[in-house]
Write an enzyme that holds these catalytic residues in place. Structure first.
Site, PDB file in Angstrom:
ATOM      1  N   SER A 113       0.791  -1.223   0.000  1.00  0.00           N
ATOM      2  CA  SER A 113       0.000   0.000   0.000  1.00  0.00           C
ATOM      3  C   SER A 113       0.828   1.281   0.000  1.00  0.00           C
ATOM      4  O   SER A 113       1.603   1.511  -0.907  1.00  0.00           O
ATOM      5  CB  SER A 113      -0.951  -0.051   1.182  1.00  0.00           C
ATOM      6  OG  SER A 113      -1.861   0.982   1.106  1.00  0.00           O
ATOM      7  N   HIS A 114       0.678   2.065   1.076  1.00  0.00           N
ATOM      8  CA  HIS A 114       1.318   3.379   1.127  1.00  0.00           C
ATOM      9  C   HIS A 114       2.786   3.297   1.528  1.00  0.00           C
ATOM     10  O   HIS A 114       3.471   4.308   1.548  1.00  0.00           O
ATOM     11  CB  HIS A 114       0.564   4.251   2.126  1.00  0.00           C
ATOM     12  CG  HIS A 114       0.458   3.595   3.473  1.00  0.00           C
ATOM     13  ND1 HIS A 114      -0.338   2.500   3.682  1.00  0.00           N
ATOM     14  CD2 HIS A 114       1.077   3.837   4.634  1.00  0.00           C
ATOM     15  CE1 HIS A 114      -0.223   2.107   4.936  1.00  0.00           C
ATOM     16  NE2 HIS A 114       0.642   2.896   5.541  1.00  0.00           N
ATOM     17  N   ASP A 277      -2.968   6.324  -3.149  1.00  0.00           N
ATOM     18  CA  ASP A 277      -1.766   5.692  -2.607  1.00  0.00           C
ATOM     19  C   ASP A 277      -1.246   4.572  -3.505  1.00  0.00           C
ATOM     20  O   ASP A 277      -1.730   4.374  -4.623  1.00  0.00           O
ATOM     21  CB  ASP A 277      -2.033   5.179  -1.188  1.00  0.00           C
ATOM     22  CG  ASP A 277      -2.968   3.988  -1.178  1.00  0.00           C
ATOM     23  OD1 ASP A 277      -3.787   3.863  -2.109  1.00  0.00           O
ATOM     24  OD2 ASP A 277      -2.881   3.168  -0.247  1.00  0.00           O
ATOM     25  N   ASP A 279      -1.555   1.344  -3.768  1.00  0.00           N
ATOM     26  CA  ASP A 279      -2.449   0.343  -4.344  1.00  0.00           C
ATOM     27  C   ASP A 279      -3.826   0.899  -4.693  1.00  0.00           C
ATOM     28  O   ASP A 279      -4.736   0.139  -5.022  1.00  0.00           O
ATOM     29  CB  ASP A 279      -2.584  -0.859  -3.403  1.00  0.00           C
ATOM     30  CG  ASP A 279      -3.168  -0.486  -2.051  1.00  0.00           C
ATOM     31  OD1 ASP A 279      -2.976   0.658  -1.612  1.00  0.00           O
ATOM     32  OD2 ASP A 279      -3.819  -1.341  -1.426  1.00  0.00           O
ATOM     33  N   ASP A 281      -6.249   2.475  -2.979  1.00  0.00           N
ATOM     34  CA  ASP A 281      -7.454   2.429  -2.149  1.00  0.00           C
ATOM     35  C   ASP A 281      -7.632   3.661  -1.267  1.00  0.00           C
ATOM     36  O   ASP A 281      -8.678   3.834  -0.660  1.00  0.00           O
ATOM     37  CB  ASP A 281      -7.533   1.124  -1.336  1.00  0.00           C
ATOM     38  CG  ASP A 281      -6.315   0.882  -0.462  1.00  0.00           C
ATOM     39  OD1 ASP A 281      -5.396   1.721  -0.477  1.00  0.00           O
ATOM     40  OD2 ASP A 281      -6.281  -0.157   0.218  1.00  0.00           O
ATOM     41  N   ARG A 282      -6.612   4.505  -1.188  1.00  0.00           N
ATOM     42  CA  ARG A 282      -6.758   5.710  -0.360  1.00  0.00           C
ATOM     43  C   ARG A 282      -7.008   6.935  -1.230  1.00  0.00           C
ATOM     44  O   ARG A 282      -6.729   6.916  -2.430  1.00  0.00           O
ATOM     45  CB  ARG A 282      -5.485   5.965   0.438  1.00  0.00           C
ATOM     46  CG  ARG A 282      -5.182   4.871   1.420  1.00  0.00           C
ATOM     47  CD  ARG A 282      -4.051   5.293   2.326  1.00  0.00           C
ATOM     48  NE  ARG A 282      -3.786   4.242   3.289  1.00  0.00           N
ATOM     49  CZ  ARG A 282      -3.178   4.427   4.444  1.00  0.00           C
ATOM     50  NH1 ARG A 282      -2.751   5.632   4.772  1.00  0.00           N
ATOM     51  NH2 ARG A 282      -2.983   3.425   5.267  1.00  0.00           N
ATOM     52  N   LYS A 376     -11.649  -0.182   0.390  1.00  0.00           N
ATOM     53  CA  LYS A 376     -11.741   1.252   0.211  1.00  0.00           C
ATOM     54  C   LYS A 376     -11.271   1.562  -1.202  1.00  0.00           C
ATOM     55  O   LYS A 376     -10.591   0.751  -1.822  1.00  0.00           O
ATOM     56  CB  LYS A 376     -10.917   1.992   1.258  1.00  0.00           C
ATOM     57  CG  LYS A 376      -9.464   1.571   1.403  1.00  0.00           C
ATOM     58  CD  LYS A 376      -8.886   2.255   2.637  1.00  0.00           C
ATOM     59  CE  LYS A 376      -7.387   2.005   2.807  1.00  0.00           C
ATOM     60  NZ  LYS A 376      -7.126   0.744   3.529  1.00  0.00           N
TER      61      LYS A 376
END
Ligand code: VG1
Ligand code: CO
Length: 543
Positions: A113-114, A277, A279, A281-282, A376
């Protein structure tokens, strides 16, 4: 083709955290590390024989290598097919949609992710179940237990597949379908939102900047914002995914997306700025001259969702993670709909969404989403904002200040102390927990403690319980302090301190957030001895 049974030995550290297993890349690159974890997942699943597994990732360093290994494992274990995003790329929300849309058995999402990517940075693997959402705790616990006893994995003696070629190939008897990572997702967005109206908004000269942070949303944003919605070329920046995210942190917050923030606060600011982000999702939402906190964004999106065709009939309920501000609670109250408070991590929203009890969910960590997938979804939030801006014909600032004037404002901030000593962080949490029973009724710098506990969640759908989800101290004036340790870091411990204070509709809405929350910040430090115990006199990240 030969089926191979390879002997292996457990790794002690394969315990999934808030969102799958995340480690330094060199840890994942150890021989058998990926295979052990993925085989342990397969060993905990039942009934996948002949079924389809979705595989994708955020394109970070080692993604392609791990995917080839996973394809061989899936074939050897008896999956009938895999669907893989071209070049191994699928954003997390797109993977969730592909699982649902194609009725796959589940999916593996390769991402940290992030967290930064690269040979010395981070990597991660997460399993999603057939509803498209992250595996529930029951399954991740079982997987961890399995990793501790695993002694073999199954693979095939087969060459790599060509991940760049869209279409069908085979790995032994198993079908390998390489798919366009954007197509299904873009079609879903076109169903949910009024693309025609958003197109008119762009045609009328509305200016936007979307920062894909060299991560997975680049291709999605180019296709949807520029090609389908007609935003001018150049609207999307940093739109080509790179294995190390251009050397940066693909974390859309005020520290790592500072250029975007400065642009939106500057003299020639566009109307709207957003970022996502690693991946996808943010989301980060910034209007001209107005940053929108994720907690406020959740509340505003929930209150305005019916402007978008996909939510025209209204929403059933809202859920937020415990540390997320209570701004959304006020919207739910006004609408007379269900409101749920869950532990941190998207996996806790799945049951509520599946049961139709909530439509919109969000976390303070820049995550917002709905029942359209079970993750998300960064671009979804951006598109819902665009739909609302187009429908209301107002700017972000007006919409935010109107919202506060109606519901009041929840001043909110999060302070992260990253990579602190694990023992010190655990000692801090233990000392806090020990003090909880004595706090209610006490006055701390003029505020009376109403409740103090370590949050336990009782899932109203399946009756499961998740304890020790974060220490929360609530005051009678509605303000709140929350402490928890991160479950996504890969080095040491990260202490997160969440602070919130409510200001009613006719109160003061234009204070600087850190100033408005300074008294609570002081109380928090006094209670937990943050400076003393961590040796830090300042947080590493303030959002
Ligand atoms: C963080 C966030 C949490 C989020 C999780 C995964 O977890 O606080 O809200 O669900 O990251 O997000 P933690 O345990 O470090 O606080 V993502 O975009 O990284 O998959
Ligand atoms: Co993410």
């Amino acid at each position: 083709m030969t089926l191979q049974t390879i002997e292996t030995r457990p790794f002690a550290d394969q315990k999934p955290g808030t969102s799958g297993l995340r480690k330094r890349t060199p840890v994942f690159m150890q021989p058998h590390y990926v295979e052990n974890f993925v085989q342990s997942i397969f060993d905990c699943l039942e009934g996948f024989h002949g079924k389809t597994l979705v595989i994708g990732g955020d394109g970070r360093y080692f993604n392609d290598v791990a995917i080839q290994r996973i394809i061989r494992l899936a074939a050897a274990n008896g999956f009938g097919g895999v669907m893989v995003g071209q070049n191994g790329v699928l954003s997390t929300p797109a993977a969730s949609h592909v699982i649902r849309h194609h009725r796959a058995f589940g999916g593996l999402v390769l991402s940290a992710s992030h967290n930064p990517g690269g040979p010395e940075a981070d990597f991660g693997i997460k399993y999603n179940v057939s509803n498209g959402g992250p595996a529930p705790e029951k399954l991740t616990d079982a997987v961890y237990a399995r990793t501790q006893t695993i002694d073999r994995f199954l693979t095939l003696d087969e060459p790599d597949v060509d991940l760049s070629r869209i279409g069908t190939q085979h790995c032994g008897p198993m079908r390998v379908e390489i798919i366009d990572p954007v197509a299904d997702y873009a079609a879903l967005m076109a169903q949910l939102f009024d693309f025609e109206r958003i197109r008119q908004l762009f045609a009328s000269g509305f200016r936007m900047r979307f920062d894909a942070m060299h991560a997975v949303t680049g291709p999605y944003a180019h296709r949807i914002l520029e090609e389908l919605l007609g935003a001018p070329a150049g609207t999307v920046i940093n739109g080509t995914p790179s294995p190390d995210f251009g050397g940066g942190h693909p974390d859309p917050n005020l520290v790592y997306a500072k250029d975007l923030f400065d642009l939106l606060m500057g003299p020639d600011a566009p109307d709207f700025g957003a970022a996502s982000d690693g991946d996808g999702d943010r989301n980060l939402i910034i209007g001209r001259g107005r940053f929108v906190t994720p907690s406020d964004s959740l509340a505003i999106l929930a209150a305005n969702a019916p402007h978008a065709p996909g939510y025209a009939a209204g929403i059933a309920g809202i859920a937020r993670s415990m540390p997320t501000s209570a701004a959304a609670d006020r919207v739910a109250e006004k609408l007379g709909i269900e409101m749920h408070e869950t532990p941190t991590g998207w996996k806790f929203f799945g049951n509520l969404l599946d049961a139709g009890r909530v439509t919109i969910c969000g976390e303070e960590s820049a995550g917002t989403g709905s029942n359209h997938v079970r993750e998300k979804d960064g671009l979804w939030a951006v598109l819902l904002w665009l739909n609302i801006l187009a429908a209301r014909g107002q700017g972000v600032d007006t919409i935010v200040t109107d919202h506060w004037a109606t519901y009041g404002r929840n001043y909110y901030t999060r302070h992260d102390y990253e990579e602190v000593d694990s023992a010190a962080a655990n000692a801090l949490m233990d000392a806090l927990r020990a003090r909880l029973p004595e706090l209610p009724g006490q006055r701390l710098e003029g505020r009376e403690v109403q409740f103090a506990d370590d949050f336990t969640y009782h899932d109203p759908v399946d009756g499961s319980t998740s304890a020790r989800q974060g220490v929360r101290i609530g005051f009678t004036d509605g303000s709140r302090i929350v402490f928890r340790l991160s479950g996504t870091g890969t080095v040491g411990a990260t202490l997160r301190l969440y602070l919130e204070r409510y200001e009613p509709p006719h109160g003061q809405h234009d204070l600087d957030t850190q100033v408005a929350l300074a008294p609570l910040i002081h109380i928090a430090d006094g209670l937990a001895g943050i400076r003393e115990r961590t040796g830090r006199d300042q947080p590493s990240v303030v959002t």
